[in-house]
Design a protein around this motif. Structure first.
Motif, PDB file in Angstrom:
ATOM      1  N   ASN A 103       0.749  -1.258  -0.415  1.00 50.38           N
ATOM      2  CA  ASN A 103      -0.279   0.238  -0.144  1.00 50.38           C
ATOM      3  C   ASN A 103       0.861   1.314   0.024  1.00 50.38           C
ATOM      4  N   GLU A 104       2.219   0.964  -0.821  1.00 53.54           N
ATOM      5  CA  GLU A 104       3.211   1.948  -0.581  1.00 53.54           C
ATOM      6  C   GLU A 104       4.194   2.591  -1.816  1.00 53.54           C
ATOM      7  N   VAL A 105       3.658   3.308  -2.243  1.00 54.82           N
ATOM      8  CA  VAL A 105       4.819   3.495  -3.291  1.00 54.82           C
ATOM      9  C   VAL A 105       6.316   4.339  -3.044  1.00 54.82           C
ATOM     10  N   LEU A 106       7.035   3.435  -3.386  1.00 56.37           N
ATOM     11  CA  LEU A 106       8.679   3.892  -2.633  1.00 56.37           C
ATOM     12  C   LEU A 106       9.477   3.336  -3.721  1.00 56.37           C
ATOM     13  N   TYR A 107      10.584   4.957  -3.661  1.00 55.58           N
ATOM     14  CA  TYR A 107      11.397   4.752  -4.911  1.00 55.58           C
ATOM     15  C   TYR A 107      12.507   3.714  -4.295  1.00 55.58           C
ATOM     16  N   ILE A 108      13.285   3.030  -5.353  1.00 55.71           N
ATOM     17  CA  ILE A 108      14.078   2.148  -4.659  1.00 55.71           C
ATOM     18  C   ILE A 108      15.347   2.572  -5.759  1.00 55.71           C
ATOM     19  N   ASP A 109      15.986   3.283  -6.344  1.00 58.78           N
ATOM     20  CA  ASP A 109      16.842   4.058  -7.405  1.00 58.78           C
ATOM     21  C   ASP A 109      16.453   4.978  -7.521  1.00 58.78           C
ATOM     22  N   LYS A 110      17.765   5.815  -7.735  1.00 61.42           N
ATOM     23  CA  LYS A 110      18.028   7.101  -8.481  1.00 61.42           C
ATOM     24  C   LYS A 110      19.076   7.663  -8.784  1.00 61.42           C
ATOM     25  N   VAL A 111      18.595   8.722  -9.944  1.00 62.58           N
ATOM     26  CA  VAL A 111      20.253   8.984 -10.142  1.00 62.58           C
ATOM     27  C   VAL A 111      19.953  10.777 -10.676  1.00 62.58           C
ATOM     28  N   GLU A 112      20.600  10.999  -9.249  1.00 60.93           N
ATOM     29  CA  GLU A 112      21.296  12.071  -9.834  1.00 60.93           C
ATOM     30  C   GLU A 112      21.260  13.639 -10.042  1.00 60.93           C
ATOM     31  N   SER A 113      20.870  15.074 -10.417  1.00 61.52           N
ATOM     32  CA  SER A 113      20.640  15.438 -11.689  1.00 61.52           C
ATOM     33  C   SER A 113      21.956  16.317 -12.347  1.00 61.52           C
ATOM     34  N   ARG A 114      22.059  16.948 -12.764  1.00 59.00           N
ATOM     35  CA  ARG A 114      23.914  17.055 -12.475  1.00 59.00           C
ATOM     36  C   ARG A 114      24.542  18.895 -12.593  1.00 59.00           C
ATOM     37  N   TYR A 115      22.758  19.631 -12.549  1.00 59.59           N
ATOM     38  CA  TYR A 115      22.618  20.505 -12.535  1.00 59.59           C
ATOM     39  C   TYR A 115      21.957  21.210 -10.702  1.00 59.59           C
ATOM     40  N   PRO A 116      23.570  21.844 -10.122  1.00 59.53           N
ATOM     41  CA  PRO A 116      23.223  22.646  -9.251  1.00 59.53           C
ATOM     42  C   PRO A 116      21.660  22.584  -8.642  1.00 59.53           C
ATOM     43  N   VAL A 117      20.698  23.039  -8.909  1.00 61.88           N
ATOM     44  CA  VAL A 117      19.791  23.105  -7.929  1.00 61.88           C
ATOM     45  C   VAL A 117      18.720  21.545  -8.394  1.00 61.88           C
ATOM     46  N   ARG A 118      18.719  20.922  -6.834  1.00 63.37           N
ATOM     47  CA  ARG A 118      18.468  19.836  -7.382  1.00 63.37           C
ATOM     48  C   ARG A 118      16.856  19.464  -6.409  1.00 63.37           C
ATOM     49  N   MET A 119      16.791  18.333  -6.248  1.00 64.89           N
ATOM     50  CA  MET A 119      15.364  18.043  -5.373  1.00 64.89           C
ATOM     51  C   MET A 119      16.240  16.760  -4.346  1.00 64.89           C
ATOM     52  N   TYR A 120      15.417  17.088  -3.483  1.00 68.62           N
ATOM     53  CA  TYR A 120      15.463  15.800  -2.698  1.00 68.62           C
ATOM     54  C   TYR A 120      14.484  15.149  -1.725  1.00 68.62           C
ATOM     55  N   SER A 121      15.767  13.844  -2.516  1.00 62.25           N
ATOM     56  CA  SER A 121      14.415  12.387  -2.862  1.00 62.25           C
ATOM     57  C   SER A 121      15.206  11.407  -2.612  1.00 62.25           C
ATOM     58  N   ARG A 122      14.463  10.417  -1.456  1.00 59.82           N
ATOM     59  CA  ARG A 122      15.584   9.274  -1.068  1.00 59.82           C
ATOM     60  C   ARG A 122      14.958   7.911  -1.455  1.00 59.82           C
TER      61      ARG A 122
END
Length: 282
Positions: A103-122
């Protein structure tokens, strides 16, 4: 591959078409019946084929057990990661992979942006299920009755004026996502964050994961991000093909070509935001 192994393996797709007798197997392989019988007996000993009472052969239960075990042991994250990295290298934006579990949607992988302004996720963090593009992709694939039951139980916080306001609106959006085969976020969780996503499917066509590309408005406009939908869909399809070991069912009837901003408007997206001192569960 040795000729004997090649012939033995050639029997399996033949029997996948339906039970066949010894003569049909020999004819298809172009060998004498004694050779075909020897191959069938070997496959039978390993449980890969079964001899019926009418003397015809069919696929054995062991083959299905092996297939199921192989599917269960597939790691969609391991398969998807190189594709996510390649997409990130092309577009420069943050790329996520998510699954639906308990019953939850979970992040299982992430590739970070190359730009200085980034999103916070885990990785491992649940997303805001009513507004996340990846969540909509995963829930849209569920049977209608299950979708409705989930929608009725959810709360609908208005993170921004573009957040999904109600169960009825959520179900309508899921229907759209199901039909078009991709989802969007245009400021549904944070007004400055946009996202586009596509489903990863197994061999049976069911959605096993969802991937997305997210970017802040200061880096790319919503209209510019939407032009990447075909590329995101192709990446998801490539992951699907590798995950399923072949060509999966189509990713949906939606267009794979250019996307107009009007056609994609209104889809809130993933639980991502700019770095802040606090980290709330959204």
């Amino acid at each position: 591959m040795s000729q004997t192994v090649d012939r033995a393996l050639s029997i399996l797709p033949l029997l996948a078409e339906g039970p066949a007798d010894l003569g049909k197997v020999a004819d298809r392989l172009g060998v004498h019946k004694s050779t075909a019988l020897r191959l069938l007996r070997t496959l039978h000993e390993h449980g890969l084929v079964y001899r019926q009472s009418d003397q015809r052969y069919r696929l054995g239960a062991r083959l299905f057990a092996l297939a199921q075990e192989a599917v269960e042991n597939l790691d969609v994250r391991e398969i998807a990661h190189p594709h996510l990295v390649a997409l990130n290298e092309k577009v420069g934006h943050t790329v996520h992979l998510a699954v639906y579990e308990e019953n939850e949607v979970l992040y299982i992988d992430k590739v970070e942006s190359r730009y200085p302004v980034r999103m916070y996720s885990r990785i491992g963090k649940p997303v805001a299920i009513t507004v996340a593009a990846v969540a909509k992709l995963l829930l849209a694939d569920l049977p209608e009755a299950e979708r409705r039951a989930i929608a009725d139980k959810l709360d609908y916080p208005m993170y921004t004026p573009r957040s999904t306001p109600s169960a009825a609106a959520f179900l309508k959006e899921l229907a759209t996502v199901r039909d078009q085969g991709w989802a969007t976020d245009l400021g549904g969780h944070e007004e400055s964050i946009n996202c586009i996503g596509a489903p990863v499917r197994g061999a049976d066509g069911r959605v096993v994961a969802a991937m997305s590309v997210s970017a802040p408005n200061v880096v790319v406009t919503a209209e510019e991000l939407l032009t990447l939908v075909p590329l995101v869909r192709r990446t998801a399809d490539a992951i699907s093909r590798e995950y399923s070991g072949g060509t999966p069912h189509p990713s949906g009837p939606g267009p794979s070509g250019a996307v107009t901003p009007g056609a994609a408007a209104g889809g809130p997206g993933p639980s991502t935001h700019r770095t802040t001192p606090s980290e709330d569960r959204r």
